[in-house]
Design an enzyme around this catalytic site. Sequence first.
Site, mmCIF file in Angstrom:
data_model
loop_
_atom_site.group_PDB
_atom_site.id
_atom_site.type_symbol
_atom_site.label_atom_id
_atom_site.label_comp_id
_atom_site.label_asym_id
_atom_site.label_seq_id
_atom_site.Cartn_x
_atom_site.Cartn_y
_atom_site.Cartn_z
ATOM 1 N N ARG A 1 112.853 -7.433 -40.781
ATOM 2 C CA ARG A 1 113.698 -8.593 -40.453
ATOM 3 C C ARG A 1 114.477 -8.352 -39.170
ATOM 4 O O ARG A 1 115.421 -9.047 -38.846
ATOM 5 C CB ARG A 1 114.608 -8.932 -41.635
ATOM 6 C CG ARG A 1 113.794 -9.492 -42.818
ATOM 7 C CD ARG A 1 114.683 -10.075 -43.896
ATOM 8 N NE ARG A 1 115.434 -9.024 -44.580
ATOM 9 C CZ ARG A 1 116.511 -9.245 -45.327
ATOM 10 N NH1 ARG A 1 116.965 -10.468 -45.492
ATOM 11 N NH2 ARG A 1 117.131 -8.248 -45.912
ATOM 12 N N PHE A 2 114.085 -7.342 -38.417
ATOM 13 C CA PHE A 2 114.485 -7.144 -37.025
ATOM 14 C C PHE A 2 115.996 -7.128 -36.784
ATOM 15 O O PHE A 2 116.471 -7.637 -35.755
ATOM 16 C CB PHE A 2 113.834 -8.226 -36.130
ATOM 17 C CG PHE A 2 112.404 -8.516 -36.495
ATOM 18 C CD1 PHE A 2 111.445 -7.515 -36.432
ATOM 19 C CD2 PHE A 2 112.016 -9.764 -36.947
ATOM 20 C CE1 PHE A 2 110.123 -7.765 -36.800
ATOM 21 C CE2 PHE A 2 110.710 -10.030 -37.319
ATOM 22 C CZ PHE A 2 109.762 -9.024 -37.244
ATOM 23 N N CYS A 3 116.752 -6.586 -37.720
ATOM 24 C CA CYS A 3 118.232 -6.544 -37.572
ATOM 25 C C CYS A 3 118.795 -7.935 -37.290
ATOM 26 O O CYS A 3 119.783 -8.082 -36.540
ATOM 27 C CB CYS A 3 118.669 -5.567 -36.478
ATOM 28 S SG CYS A 3 118.274 -3.865 -36.855
ATOM 29 N N ALA A 4 118.141 -8.943 -37.831
ATOM 30 C CA ALA A 4 118.642 -10.317 -37.702
ATOM 31 C C ALA A 4 118.368 -10.978 -39.050
ATOM 32 O O ALA A 4 117.639 -11.972 -39.142
ATOM 33 C CB ALA A 4 117.938 -11.042 -36.564
ATOM 34 N N HIS B 1 122.233 -8.391 -35.403
ATOM 35 C CA HIS B 1 123.460 -7.906 -36.050
ATOM 36 C C HIS B 1 124.473 -7.360 -35.040
ATOM 37 O O HIS B 1 125.687 -7.415 -35.264
ATOM 38 C CB HIS B 1 123.129 -6.823 -37.076
ATOM 39 C CG HIS B 1 122.297 -7.350 -38.208
ATOM 40 N ND1 HIS B 1 121.593 -6.538 -39.060
ATOM 41 C CD2 HIS B 1 122.047 -8.623 -38.610
ATOM 42 C CE1 HIS B 1 120.948 -7.282 -39.948
ATOM 43 N NE2 HIS B 1 121.204 -8.545 -39.694
#
Length: 446
Positions: free
Chosen positions: A369-372, A133
């Site tokens: 979701r790993f900032c993605a 992000h």
Amino acid sequence: MTTSTLSPARPTGRDVPPLLPVVGAGTAVPLATGGTATYANLDNAASAPALTTVAARVAQVLPHYASVHRGAGYLSRVCTALFERAREQVAGFVGARPDDVVVFTRSTTDALDLLARAVPAGGRVLVADVEHHANLLSWERSARTTVVRGGADAEETTARLEAELASGRYAVLAVAGASNVTGEVLPLRRLARAAHAAGARIAVDGAQLLPHRRVDVAGDGIDWIALSGHKLYAPFGSGALVGRRDWLDAAEPYLAGGGATLDVGHDAVRWAAGPDRHEAGSPNVVGAVALAQACATLAALPAGALEAHEAALRDQLVRGLTALEGVRVVRPHPADAVGVVTFTVPGRPVSEVAAYLSAEHGIGVRDGRFCAHRFADSLGLVEGGLRASTGVGTGSADVARLLAALERFLTTGPELEYGLVEGRWAPLTDARPAPGTFLDPIPGRG
Ligand code: PLP
């Protein structure tokens, strides 16, 4: 009492020791089942522990802490020199051009946000939806941005970016050097060439690449690179944007305040150029020095040592995980990848597995979701994944412990019962002290 860890799930091959000493290695953490285990940190992609050289440098510098830039006192001048030298060390680490600028920031997010605001009016930005992000939302908020779908692998994503660039309508191509979800490495030199041929510049999110690979900004034709100290074995709170100065000098100052000005009259303000323009306020001198020391320590490693260390650990991780029944590794064999591996476990929420690894084995991984989110969704990780990531402080014993703990989870199941506690999976009985009291026990409560 120290609870013994499980034996490796299967032969681990060559023993790979940590590559460099980091602070906190060997720290005992409490287990929810009682006793303790040595913490196995497999969450380096989120934040990596500081190198011992960094801790030593910070301890050396702290007693000499004084004002910076505006002080005439001797220690003020020492601090100023340290801060300015840190700039040169970071520039040298990434192979910057002599006239490039190094702006110290709080993080990669901060650095990319600064750059996004410096895109000349009307300039269009190209980015793929595989980005963190930080390298997506900054652009979308500040500039006209086109987001293309990533491909089935790094090669296909690269080809899609090249094809889109060829339209000639972009001012900037923004890409991560390495993915924080799959670890895939993008061919930066090739993308830089394609961007320049189409009249665009290239901005690289170096957050995941630089802890694992050397980059040559000048040689590869990278226009800017952003990085974070806390992923590069320095503490939180320092980062940098390195690259071309023209857009940055023409942009509105990132923060308005002291240090960013040449002169403040009643009617007009003359802003500084160069890094000062975007570094208003008192800077994070210790953070910059720590970041520079981390760069110096990594730069002193023999050529190829970092790559060989993490390739061995990534291989151990991928082989071990794929051998576990039902475990799905996301893009297990990219052409080139750093030590970041995402996987799912059949039939159980990923956050329950992460809670189990911590509570019963003292292992730290990341879930979610790993900032993605866009990338995770397109990889079928709508419910999230588990991510194990290695660093210079990781050894094969850490990976073996993760594999053994997962094997036990899949065969005999967890020892404790888990449920949702305040929205997160957690053991329903937990012998551990509250994390907030771990370092600061409440008197009388042990
Ligand atoms: N870019 C990538 C690829 C990342 O993995 C991260 C953090 O996980 C960031 C950017 C943001 O870094 P920071 O949180 O230090 O700003």
